[in-house]
Design a protein around this motif. Sequence first.
Motif: not given
Length: 206
Positions: A162-178
Amino acid sequence: RGEHNTVYLFGSIHVLRPGDVGLPRAAETAYHDAEQLVMEIDMDDPAVAEPMAMAAQMQRYAQLPAGQSLKSVLGNDYPAVATYLRQSSLDPALLDGFAPWFVSLMVLQFEVARRGFDPAHGIEQQVAERAAADHKPIVGLETPADQFEVLAGMSLADQKRFLLKTLDETDQTDARLESMLDAWRNGDTAALARSLSREFEAFPEL
């Protein structure tokens, strides 16, 4: 609608930016008609409304058993996590006694906060403050402890993933939030369902 009452179901967003504050017209109408609010958790409960009390409760569930540390649990993956934490002005040493699920939530909170999103502007907080002012009772479907137990009940291997997946996806945060915010604003329940389905496919335990 039933014979004796009407229930309005309103999907919410936990964190919003200051410019996103305000309820859609349909929600305003439903709020004024409602005699009480039933929420995920009772935002009127002092244990929830007081941030320090909530944090203390969360940390009790988040503590690793004696003799274990975040470093020992993560093993070879620890350096990458520690590097992210330091780059985000978070001290790895201060988090070393906490379980990976807790650190994962810290990462998520940091990522949304640095983009201007804040629980203080979220729908729950907006509605709870109005309900308190209007003397409308709030009922909770579950407690924070219920949610912490689910997270803490995951195996350490799943928490690590769960933690490693969260870190791996931080660069997608903007697109996911919007994407999520656009779907919510437009009442696009199909898009929200697809987004949630993708999230939970990787973690059926949750």
